[in-house]
Design a protein around this motif. Structure first.
Motif, PDB file in Angstrom:
ATOM      1  N   ARG A 157     -20.720  15.009 -25.369  1.00 45.88           N
ATOM      2  CA  ARG A 157     -20.083  13.989 -24.554  1.00 45.88           C
ATOM      3  C   ARG A 157     -19.310  12.978 -25.404  1.00 45.88           C
ATOM      4  NH1 ARG A 157     -19.652   9.187 -22.601  1.00 45.88           N
ATOM      5  NH2 ARG A 157     -19.172   8.899 -20.385  1.00 45.88           N
ATOM      6  N   SER A 158     -19.747  12.784 -26.634  1.00 46.11           N
ATOM      7  CA  SER A 158     -19.085  11.808 -27.512  1.00 46.11           C
ATOM      8  C   SER A 158     -17.602  12.131 -27.712  1.00 46.11           C
ATOM      9  CB  SER A 158     -19.782  11.760 -28.868  1.00 46.11           C
ATOM     10  OG  SER A 158     -19.819  13.047 -29.473  1.00 46.11           O
ATOM     11  N   ILE A 159     -17.218  13.389 -27.495  1.00 47.27           N
ATOM     12  CA  ILE A 159     -15.817  13.796 -27.676  1.00 47.27           C
ATOM     13  C   ILE A 159     -14.901  13.071 -26.696  1.00 47.27           C
ATOM     14  CG2 ILE A 159     -14.204  15.730 -27.422  1.00 47.27           C
ATOM     15  CD1 ILE A 159     -16.411  17.548 -28.496  1.00 47.27           C
ATOM     16  N   ILE A 160     -15.349  12.902 -25.451  1.00 44.31           N
ATOM     17  CA  ILE A 160     -14.430  12.390 -24.424  1.00 44.31           C
ATOM     18  C   ILE A 160     -14.042  10.940 -24.675  1.00 44.31           C
ATOM     19  CG2 ILE A 160     -15.442  13.977 -22.753  1.00 44.31           C
ATOM     20  CD1 ILE A 160     -16.504  11.479 -21.291  1.00 44.31           C
ATOM     21  N   THR A 161     -14.866  10.212 -25.405  1.00 48.63           N
ATOM     22  CA  THR A 161     -14.537   8.818 -25.682  1.00 48.63           C
ATOM     23  C   THR A 161     -13.371   8.684 -26.657  1.00 48.63           C
ATOM     24  OG1 THR A 161     -16.156   8.663 -27.486  1.00 48.63           O
ATOM     25  CG2 THR A 161     -16.927   8.135 -25.273  1.00 48.63           C
ATOM     26  N   GLN A 162     -12.962   9.786 -27.264  1.00 48.12           N
ATOM     27  CA  GLN A 162     -11.832   9.774 -28.185  1.00 48.12           C
ATOM     28  C   GLN A 162     -10.491   9.881 -27.463  1.00 48.12           C
ATOM     29  OE1 GLN A 162     -12.691   9.133 -31.401  1.00 48.12           O
ATOM     30  NE2 GLN A 162     -14.702   9.034 -30.420  1.00 48.12           N
ATOM     31  N   PHE A 163     -10.536  10.042 -26.139  1.00 46.32           N
ATOM     32  CA  PHE A 163      -9.314  10.160 -25.349  1.00 46.32           C
ATOM     33  C   PHE A 163      -9.038   8.838 -24.611  1.00 46.32           C
ATOM     34  CE2 PHE A 163     -10.577  14.459 -26.152  1.00 46.32           C
ATOM     35  CZ  PHE A 163      -9.377  15.148 -26.292  1.00 46.32           C
ATOM     36  N   PRO A 164      -7.761   8.498 -24.432  1.00 46.27           N
ATOM     37  CA  PRO A 164      -7.413   7.193 -23.854  1.00 46.27           C
ATOM     38  C   PRO A 164      -7.891   7.025 -22.412  1.00 46.27           C
ATOM     39  CG  PRO A 164      -5.485   8.616 -23.973  1.00 46.27           C
ATOM     40  CD  PRO A 164      -6.564   9.313 -24.746  1.00 46.27           C
ATOM     41  N   LEU A 165      -8.141   5.778 -22.050  1.00 44.07           N
ATOM     42  CA  LEU A 165      -8.528   5.430 -20.685  1.00 44.07           C
ATOM     43  C   LEU A 165      -7.297   5.076 -19.860  1.00 44.07           C
ATOM     44  CD1 LEU A 165     -11.680   3.181 -21.232  1.00 44.07           C
ATOM     45  CD2 LEU A 165     -11.631   5.279 -19.869  1.00 44.07           C
ATOM     46  N   VAL A 166      -7.193   5.657 -18.680  1.00 41.40           N
ATOM     47  CA  VAL A 166      -6.169   5.292 -17.704  1.00 41.40           C
ATOM     48  C   VAL A 166      -6.892   5.113 -16.378  1.00 41.40           C
ATOM     49  CG1 VAL A 166      -4.085   5.991 -16.480  1.00 41.40           C
ATOM     50  CG2 VAL A 166      -4.358   6.596 -18.891  1.00 41.40           C
ATOM     51  N   ASN A 167      -6.818   3.927 -15.811  1.00 41.01           N
ATOM     52  CA  ASN A 167      -7.558   3.611 -14.586  1.00 41.01           C
ATOM     53  C   ASN A 167      -9.053   3.898 -14.750  1.00 41.01           C
ATOM     54  OD1 ASN A 167      -5.158   2.863 -13.220  1.00 41.01           O
ATOM     55  ND2 ASN A 167      -4.747   4.995 -12.678  1.00 41.01           N
ATOM     56  N   ASP A 168      -9.586   3.506 -15.904  1.00 37.17           N
ATOM     57  CA  ASP A 168     -11.010   3.655 -16.229  1.00 37.17           C
ATOM     58  C   ASP A 168     -11.457   5.112 -16.309  1.00 37.17           C
ATOM     59  OD1 ASP A 168     -11.468   0.858 -16.307  1.00 37.17           O
ATOM     60  OD2 ASP A 168     -11.617   0.809 -14.109  1.00 37.17           O
ATOM     61  N   THR A 169     -10.517   6.009 -16.561  1.00 29.77           N
ATOM     62  CA  THR A 169     -10.839   7.432 -16.655  1.00 29.77           C
ATOM     63  C   THR A 169     -10.300   7.997 -17.962  1.00 29.77           C
ATOM     64  OG1 THR A 169     -10.764   7.697 -14.240  1.00 29.77           O
ATOM     65  CG2 THR A 169     -10.561   9.700 -15.574  1.00 29.77           C
ATOM     66  N   ASN A 170     -11.165   8.595 -18.771  1.00 26.29           N
ATOM     67  CA  ASN A 170     -10.727   9.229 -20.014  1.00 26.29           C
ATOM     68  C   ASN A 170      -9.844  10.428 -19.702  1.00 26.29           C
ATOM     69  OD1 ASN A 170     -13.782   8.174 -20.793  1.00 26.29           O
ATOM     70  ND2 ASN A 170     -12.302   7.918 -22.455  1.00 26.29           N
ATOM     71  N   GLN A 171      -8.657  10.454 -20.306  1.00 23.08           N
ATOM     72  CA  GLN A 171      -7.692  11.529 -20.048  1.00 23.08           C
ATOM     73  C   GLN A 171      -7.954  12.702 -20.997  1.00 23.08           C
ATOM     74  OE1 GLN A 171      -5.382  11.191 -17.297  1.00 23.08           O
ATOM     75  NE2 GLN A 171      -7.006   9.649 -17.052  1.00 23.08           N
ATOM     76  N   VAL A 172      -9.069  13.359 -20.763  1.00 25.17           N
ATOM     77  CA  VAL A 172      -9.481  14.486 -21.605  1.00 25.17           C
ATOM     78  C   VAL A 172      -8.546  15.671 -21.382  1.00 25.17           C
ATOM     79  CG1 VAL A 172     -11.380  16.029 -22.221  1.00 25.17           C
ATOM     80  CG2 VAL A 172     -11.870  13.684 -21.449  1.00 25.17           C
ATOM     81  N   TYR A 173      -8.304  15.998 -20.136  1.00 24.95           N
ATOM     82  CA  TYR A 173      -7.381  17.071 -19.769  1.00 24.95           C
ATOM     83  C   TYR A 173      -6.020  16.458 -19.473  1.00 24.95           C
ATOM     84  CZ  TYR A 173     -11.546  19.980 -19.260  1.00 24.95           C
ATOM     85  OH  TYR A 173     -12.716  20.668 -19.484  1.00 24.95           O
ATOM     86  N   ASN A 174      -4.971  17.092 -19.955  1.00 21.91           N
ATOM     87  CA  ASN A 174      -3.613  16.566 -19.865  1.00 21.91           C
ATOM     88  C   ASN A 174      -2.886  17.193 -18.669  1.00 21.91           C
ATOM     89  OD1 ASN A 174      -0.864  15.914 -20.299  1.00 21.91           O
ATOM     90  ND2 ASN A 174      -1.179  15.805 -22.510  1.00 21.91           N
TER      91      ASN A 174
END
Length: 287
Positions: A157-174
Motif C-alpha cells: 500500500r505504501s506505493i500509492i502514496t507516491q502518486f499525486p493527490l487530486v480531489n483527495d484521491t491518489n492518481q495511481v492509474y492514469n
C-alpha cells in the motif's frame, strides 16, 4: 480498530450476472484478515442492490462513484487501509488460498513490491495463462506485453502514496491510458525502481466474455498499448546504452530505420528485447 492485512479493491459496473460468485469466492478465502472495498462505478443493473441486500459481512465497504472506471480504481486504492492491496474484478473467481499464499509471499520477500500470479482462463476461452516469475526477466518481458495479470496482483500500500493527490484521491492509474492502465502502471513502477514478480501458481479464475471492455474497445486499447510500449522502449534503450555503450550506435540506427519505415515497430521491439535480455543483469532470452 486494527487495520486489516489486506485491502481488496474491486470496482463494479453492471456486473450483476457474476457478482455474487465473485464476492462468495472472496469471503471463502482461507485468509480472513482483509477488507473488501467495492466501488459501485455507476451501475444501473441492480449490482448495488445485490451487495446491500445479500451481504452483511462487516469486512465489506461499499463506495458509490459516478461512472469513471479509472477513478473508481483510484478511489478504492486511496481508501484502502491494509498493509497490502489486492486487485479483483467483479466477474472473476479467487481460488481459496489466493490471499493466504500472496500474503505470506510478500511477508517473506520484503524486496518485492508487487506480485501477480498465474491464472486459469474460462468462458469464451480456456487455458492456463503464465507469465515469467523472475523480476529481471519481467523488466525485459514488459517490452513485448504486460508482465502481470491485473486481477491477480497484490502490492504494498505504501506505493500509492507516491502518486499525486487530486480531489483527495491518489492518481495511481492514469486516465490517459484507459483500457491498458495496468500495463502503464507496471512500466511506470519499474522505471521508479520497484520490483515485480509472479508466483508460479494458478490462484485466480479469469472470465473471458464478449461483454468485457477490452473486447468492445479493441482499437483504443491497441493504440494505448502501442503508446505504452513506445515510451517503455525508450526507457529500456537508454538503460541498455548506459550499461553497455557499445550498443548505442546499433540502437540509434535501428530507431532511424524504424522512423523511415524500413523496420516495423514490432521488429524494433524484438531487437531491443534480445539485446536487453543479454545486457540487463539477471535476465535471459525467454520467448
Amino acid at each position: 480498530m486494527k487495520a486489516p492485512s489486506i485491502s481488496i479493491v474491486m470496482p463494479v459496473y453492471n456486473s450483476s450476472r457474476y457478482l455474487s460468485e465473485s464476492i462468495d469466492s472472496i469471503l471463502s478465502q482461507t485468509f480472513s484478515d482483509f477488507e473488501l472495498i467495492i466501488i459501485d462505478d455507476g451501475s444501473t443493473d441492480g449490482s448495488r442492490e445485490i451487495i446491500t441486500t445479500n451481504y452483511k459481512d462487516s469486512r465489506i465497504r461499499l463506495i458509490k462513484n459516478e461512472h469513471n472506471f479509472i477513478q473508481s480504481l483510484n478511489i478504492g486504492m486511496t481508501q484502502s487501509k491494509g498493509k497490502y492491496i489486492a486487485r479483483m474484478d467483479a466477474d472473476d473467481i479467487m481460488l481459496p488460498e489466493r490471499l493466504q499464499m500472496q500474503y505470506h509471499f510478500m511477508e517473506e520477500n520484503p524486496d518485492i513490491d508487487i506480485s501477480g500470479t498465474w491464472m486459469q482462463v474460462f468462458g469464451d476461452m480456456d487455458g492456463i495463462w503464465k507469465n515469467t516469475t523472475a523480476s529481471d526477466e519481467i523488466e525485459v518481458q514488459a517490452i513485448l506485453h504486460s508482465p502481470l495479470y491485473h486481477p491477480t496482483v497484490i502490492l504494498k500500500r505504501s506505493i500509492i502514496t507516491q502518486f499525486p493527490l487530486v480531489n483527495d484521491t491518489n492518481q495511481v492509474y492514469n486516465e490517459e491510458y484507459i483500457y491498458a492502465e495496468d500495463y502503464q502502471l507496471w512500466t511506470e513502477l519499474m522505471k521508479r525502481g520497484y520490483r515485480l514478480t509472479n508466483l508460479p501458481h494458478v490462484l485466480l479464475r479469469y472470465r473471458k466474455s464478449e461483454g468485457q471492455i477490452s473486447r468492445q474497445k479493441q482499437t483504443e486499447m491497441q493504440n494505448t498499448t502501442l503508446r505504452i510500449q513506445t515510451e517503455y522502449l525508450e526507457y529500456i534503450m537508454d538503460k541498455i546504452a548506459k550499461l553497455d555503450e557499445d550498443y548505442y550506435n546499433m540502437l540509434d540506427h535501428s530507431i532511424t530505420l524504424c522512423n523511415k519505415g524500413k523496420v516495423h515497430f514490432i521488429d524494433l521491439q524484438k531487437i531491443v528485447y534480445i539485446i536487453a535480455s543479454r545486457v540487463i543483469p539477471g535476465s535471459s532470452v525467454h520467448q
